[in-house]
Design a protein around this motif. Structure first.
Motif, short mmCIF file in Angstrom:
data_model
loop_
_atom_site.label_atom_id
_atom_site.label_comp_id
_atom_site.label_asym_id
_atom_site.label_seq_id
_atom_site.Cartn_x
_atom_site.Cartn_y
_atom_site.Cartn_z
N LYS A 1 0.82 -1.21 0.00
CA LYS A 1 0.00 0.00 0.00
C LYS A 1 0.85 1.26 0.00
N THR A 2 1.92 1.26 0.77
CA THR A 2 2.78 2.44 0.85
C THR A 2 3.39 2.77 -0.50
N GLN A 3 3.85 1.74 -1.20
CA GLN A 3 4.45 1.94 -2.52
C GLN A 3 3.40 2.39 -3.53
N LYS A 4 2.21 1.80 -3.44
CA LYS A 4 1.12 2.18 -4.35
C LYS A 4 0.73 3.64 -4.14
N VAL A 5 0.63 4.06 -2.88
CA VAL A 5 0.28 5.45 -2.57
C VAL A 5 1.36 6.38 -3.10
N ALA A 6 2.62 6.04 -2.91
CA ALA A 6 3.72 6.87 -3.39
C ALA A 6 3.68 6.98 -4.92
N THR A 7 3.38 5.89 -5.59
CA THR A 7 3.27 5.90 -7.06
C THR A 7 2.13 6.81 -7.51
N LEU A 8 0.99 6.68 -6.87
CA LEU A 8 -0.17 7.50 -7.24
C LEU A 8 0.08 8.97 -6.96
N LEU A 9 0.73 9.29 -5.85
CA LEU A 9 1.04 10.69 -5.54
C LEU A 9 2.00 11.27 -6.58
N GLY A 10 2.96 10.48 -7.03
CA GLY A 10 3.87 10.91 -8.08
C GLY A 10 3.15 11.18 -9.38
N GLU A 11 2.21 10.30 -9.74
CA GLU A 11 1.41 10.49 -10.96
C GLU A 11 0.56 11.74 -10.86
N ARG A 12 -0.03 11.96 -9.67
CA ARG A 12 -0.87 13.14 -9.48
C ARG A 12 -0.05 14.41 -9.65
N GLN A 13 1.16 14.41 -9.12
CA GLN A 13 2.03 15.59 -9.26
C GLN A 13 2.35 15.86 -10.72
N LYS A 14 2.61 14.81 -11.51
CA LYS A 14 2.88 14.98 -12.94
C LYS A 14 1.65 15.54 -13.66
N ILE A 15 0.48 15.03 -13.31
CA ILE A 15 -0.77 15.49 -13.94
C ILE A 15 -1.02 16.95 -13.59
N GLU A 16 -0.83 17.32 -12.33
CA GLU A 16 -1.05 18.71 -11.91
C GLU A 16 -0.10 19.66 -12.63
N LYS A 17 1.15 19.25 -12.83
CA LYS A 17 2.11 20.10 -13.55
C LYS A 17 1.70 20.26 -15.01
N GLU A 18 1.20 19.19 -15.63
CA GLU A 18 0.76 19.26 -17.02
C GLU A 18 -0.46 20.18 -17.14
N ILE A 19 -1.40 20.08 -16.21
CA ILE A 19 -2.57 20.96 -16.22
C ILE A 19 -2.13 22.41 -16.06
N GLU A 20 -1.21 22.67 -15.14
CA GLU A 20 -0.71 24.03 -14.93
C GLU A 20 -0.05 24.56 -16.20
N ARG A 21 0.72 23.73 -16.88
CA ARG A 21 1.38 24.14 -18.12
C ARG A 21 0.35 24.50 -19.19
N LEU A 22 -0.68 23.68 -19.33
CA LEU A 22 -1.73 23.94 -20.31
C LEU A 22 -2.50 25.22 -19.98
N GLN A 23 -2.82 25.42 -18.71
CA GLN A 23 -3.56 26.61 -18.31
C GLN A 23 -2.73 27.88 -18.47
N THR A 24 -1.43 27.77 -18.23
CA THR A 24 -0.55 28.93 -18.38
C THR A 24 -0.44 29.36 -19.84
N SER A 25 -0.43 28.39 -20.74
CA SER A 25 -0.27 28.71 -22.16
C SER A 25 -1.59 29.07 -22.84
N CYS A 26 -2.72 28.85 -22.16
CA CYS A 26 -4.04 29.14 -22.75
C CYS A 26 -4.27 30.65 -22.82
N GLN A 27 -4.91 31.10 -23.88
CA GLN A 27 -5.24 32.52 -24.06
C GLN A 27 -6.60 32.87 -23.45
N HIS A 28 -7.34 31.90 -22.96
CA HIS A 28 -8.66 32.07 -22.34
C HIS A 28 -9.61 32.85 -23.26
#
Length: 74
Positions: free
Chosen positions: A3-30
């Motif tokens: 469970k500990t390893q699974k949680v760590a893996t999921l938290l790492g994936e979430r961080q990658k996803i959040e960074k990608e969302i931030e990158r997309l939102q920053t480059s958007c012209q709205h």
């Protein structure tokens, strides 16, 4: 996988996803926005009414009282 390893893996994936969302939102012209009910914070269940970009879902403003009243009438 423990469970500990699974949680760590999921938290790492979430961080990658959040960074990608931030990158997309920053480059958007709205180009278009809508008034929507969104969560006040990611960890909150409280809903607030805000202007949100239709393309990237970034909160970009707060409607004034007249705009809010028109939204609530719909």
């Amino acid at each position: 996988m423990g469970k500990t390893q699974k949680v760590a893996t999921l938290l790492g994936e979430r961080q990658k996803i959040e960074k990608e969302i931030e990158r997309l939102q920053t480059s958007c012209q709205h180009p278009t926005k809508s008034i929507k009910n969104v969560r006040e914070r990611l960890d909150s269940t409280t809903m607030v009414t805000r202007y949100v970009c239709d393309e990237c879902s970034l909160i970009i403003g707060i409607p004034n009282n007249d705009e809010l009243q028109n939204f609530l009438k719909q």
